[in-house]
Design an enzyme around this catalytic site. Structure first.
Site, PDB file in Angstrom:
ATOM      1  N   ASN A 123      45.269  18.289 -17.043  1.00  0.00           N
ATOM      2  CA  ASN A 123      44.535  17.363 -17.918  1.00  0.00           C
ATOM      3  C   ASN A 123      43.410  18.009 -18.724  1.00  0.00           C
ATOM      4  O   ASN A 123      42.786  17.340 -19.544  1.00  0.00           O
ATOM      5  CB  ASN A 123      43.955  16.221 -17.080  1.00  0.00           C
ATOM      6  CG  ASN A 123      42.986  16.708 -16.019  1.00  0.00           C
ATOM      7  OD1 ASN A 123      43.110  17.825 -15.525  1.00  0.00           O
ATOM      8  ND2 ASN A 123      42.039  15.867 -15.639  1.00  0.00           N
ATOM      9  N   HIS A 181      51.713  14.230  -0.907  1.00  0.00           N
ATOM     10  CA  HIS A 181      51.274  15.537  -0.416  1.00  0.00           C
ATOM     11  C   HIS A 181      50.758  16.438  -1.532  1.00  0.00           C
ATOM     12  O   HIS A 181      51.343  16.513  -2.602  1.00  0.00           O
ATOM     13  CB  HIS A 181      52.417  16.331   0.263  1.00  0.00           C
ATOM     14  CG  HIS A 181      53.505  15.527   0.853  1.00  0.00           C
ATOM     15  ND1 HIS A 181      53.458  15.059   2.139  1.00  0.00           N
ATOM     16  CD2 HIS A 181      54.681  15.098   0.337  1.00  0.00           C
ATOM     17  CE1 HIS A 181      54.565  14.382   2.395  1.00  0.00           C
ATOM     18  NE2 HIS A 181      55.323  14.382   1.317  1.00  0.00           N
ATOM     19  N   ASP A 230       5.083   2.374   4.042  1.00  0.00           N
ATOM     20  CA  ASP A 230       5.809   3.278   4.935  1.00  0.00           C
ATOM     21  C   ASP A 230       6.306   2.563   6.184  1.00  0.00           C
ATOM     22  O   ASP A 230       6.484   3.178   7.229  1.00  0.00           O
ATOM     23  CB  ASP A 230       4.932   4.473   5.321  1.00  0.00           C
ATOM     24  CG  ASP A 230       3.671   4.060   6.077  1.00  0.00           C
ATOM     25  OD1 ASP A 230       3.440   2.845   6.264  1.00  0.00           O
ATOM     26  OD2 ASP A 230       2.910   4.962   6.491  1.00  0.00           O
ATOM     27  N   LEU A 277       0.851  -1.190   0.000  1.00  0.00           N
ATOM     28  CA  LEU A 277       0.000   0.000   0.000  1.00  0.00           C
ATOM     29  C   LEU A 277       0.887   1.242   0.000  1.00  0.00           C
ATOM     30  O   LEU A 277       1.561   1.536   0.985  1.00  0.00           O
ATOM     31  CB  LEU A 277      -0.918  -0.010   1.221  1.00  0.00           C
ATOM     32  CG  LEU A 277      -1.803  -1.263   1.378  1.00  0.00           C
ATOM     33  CD1 LEU A 277      -2.710  -1.121   2.593  1.00  0.00           C
ATOM     34  CD2 LEU A 277      -2.624  -1.513   0.122  1.00  0.00           C
TER      35      LEU A 277
END
EC number: 2.7.7.23
Length: 450
Positions: free
Chosen positions: A385, A362, A102, A8
């Site tokens: 890039n 790093h 629900d 439902l």
């Protein structure tokens, strides 16, 4: 015996105060109705019909072909909603369970047990019940002197004595399918709400001398329906407790379960340690002996045995065995780290393949790249890039050393055993066993500041 299910899911959910369809609000990263569907399917049901109303297309979009659908134009009560499945199920033999969309905490195990109890008793109907301390809002289970079900009475139709009963109907039922659709036509709406109640089917069966069973669950949380944002939060917390409890019983150390979020589709190997504040979502697979450091976030990724993720974000990536990531690193989609790799603080990896033993320790960005085995990428290295329109690839071979503050302007290939001098901007390919220096020669003017 054939088994069917009706979910439902047509309620408007006005108390959610949301533009989103009620059952599509998420618990543990999935729409509530999807949790219900998965439990229903897991209980051995052959066919599912979901009753939809307002927002029907959204529900269909989430559940897809895993369910059939019936549309309820007006919400006239639970019996009316179930009757909408008539065209799909009316002539079917077997058992039909009715579950609310629900109730995201309902488990397949409870549904399996409900069905088994129903069929073993040869009942025409069985209701799943529970005893709770605050039954307000729920239908009450009214029993006769011998303890058998007499009727289910809704809150607004109950007398004060009936309101004092703490055994409630979960709204989850099992029915003999043909009996269900036969009795639905006899349900009337002469009640305080003017609605057609599904529990009235049970009264009709009892009046005809049929068998109606009550199966009581001890897990009250399972049957909790979600009607507003407070209840949504409660369901989220309950689901998280359940998930964390499962992993801890299976050998995972979760130092602070209350601050740890683990999605329902996550798998974690034994002897892995999850520190406080961690979020793990999606279809993530984590191996054994892994450490996920505090406040890390991992989504749809694979973390292999012995890896360590410290205060980092990992999205749609893979991390090899004994690899160390972080602190404060980000692995974006397509990042693939081999075994014994190191990705250190303030490093971002995107759509890049770092082979076994590679190190980026790093302050670097490595995107659209391949970094070879045992290659060291120095602090501040950037793969350049993107030219504003297209992305290009950088390849660095094995056993190479890229110094600090280097720009690798893609497309470019650096060979094996190459040394790239610090501060270089590399625009041309570098062959194996070479030294590449691409910077202006230093000029020193002594006494210039005097």
């Amino acid at each position: 015996m054939r088994r069917h299910a009706i979910i439902l899911a047509a309620g408007k959910g006005t108390r959610m105060k949301s533009k989103k369809y009620k059952v599509l609000h998420e618990v543990a990263g999935k729409p509530m109705v999807e949790h219900v569907l998965e439990s229903v399917k897991g209980s051995g049901v052959d066919q599912v019909v979901t009753i939809v109303g307002h927002g029907a297309e959204s529900v269909k979009g989430h559940l897809g072909e895993r369910s059939l659908y019936s549309f309820q134009e007006e919400q006239l009560g639970t019996a009316h909603a179930v009757q909408m499945a008539k065209s799909h199920l009316e002539d079917k033999e077997g058992t039909t369970i009715v579950v609310c969309g629900d109730t995201p905490l309902i488990t397949k195990e409870t549904l399996e047990t409900l069905i088994a109890h129903h069929e073993d008793a040869n009942a025409q109907a069985t209701v799943l019940s529970a005893s709770i301390q605050q039954p307000y809002g729920y239908g009450r289970i009214v029993r006769n002197a011998s303890g058998r079900l007499e009727r289910i009475v809704e809150e607004k139709d109950a007398t004060q004595a009936e309101k004092d009963i703490n055994e409630i109907s979960s709204g989850i039922f099992a029915f003999n399918n043909k009996t269900l659709f036969e009795k639905l036509t006899q349900v009337k709406n002469d009640n305080a709400q003017g609605e057609y109640y599904l529990p009235d089917v049970l009264s009709l069966i009892l009046n005809d001398g049929g068998i109606v069973e009550v199966y009581r669950t001890n897990d009250v949380e399972e049957i909790m329906g979600v009607n507003d944002r407070v209840m949504l939060s409660q369901a989220e917390n309950a689901m998280q407790r359940r998930t964390n409890h499962y992993h801890m019983l299976n050998g995972v150390t979760i130092i602070d379960p209350d601050s740890t979020y683990i999605g329902p589709d996550v798998t974690i190997g034994s002897d892995t340690v999850i520190e406080p504040g961690v979020r793990i979502n999606g279809r993530t697979e984590i191996g054994e002996d892994v450490v996920i450091g505090q406040y890390s976030e991992i989504n749809n990724s694979t973390i292999e045995n012995g890896a360590c993720i410290q205060q980092s974000v990992v999205n749609d990536a893979s991390v090899g065995a004994n690899t160390k990531v972080g602190p404060f690193a980000q692995l974006r989609p397509g990042a693939q780290l081999g075994a014994d790799v190191k990705v250190g603080n303030f490093v971002e990896i995107k759509k890049a393949d770092l082979k076994d033993g590679a190190k980026v320790s790093h302050l670097s960005y490595i995107g659209d790249a391949v970094i070879g085995e045992r290659t060291n990428i120095g602090c501040g290295t950037i793969t350049v890039n993107y030219d504003g329109e297209n992305k290009f690839k950088t390849i660095v071979g094995k056993d190479s050393f890229v110094g600090c503050n280097v720009n690798l302007v893609a497309p470019v290939t650096i060979g094996d055993d190459v040394l790239v001098a610090a501060g270089s901007t590399i625009t041309d390919d570098v062959p194996n066993d070479s030294l590449a220096v691409a910077r202006a020669r230093q000029t020193t003017k002594e006494g210039y500041r005097k």
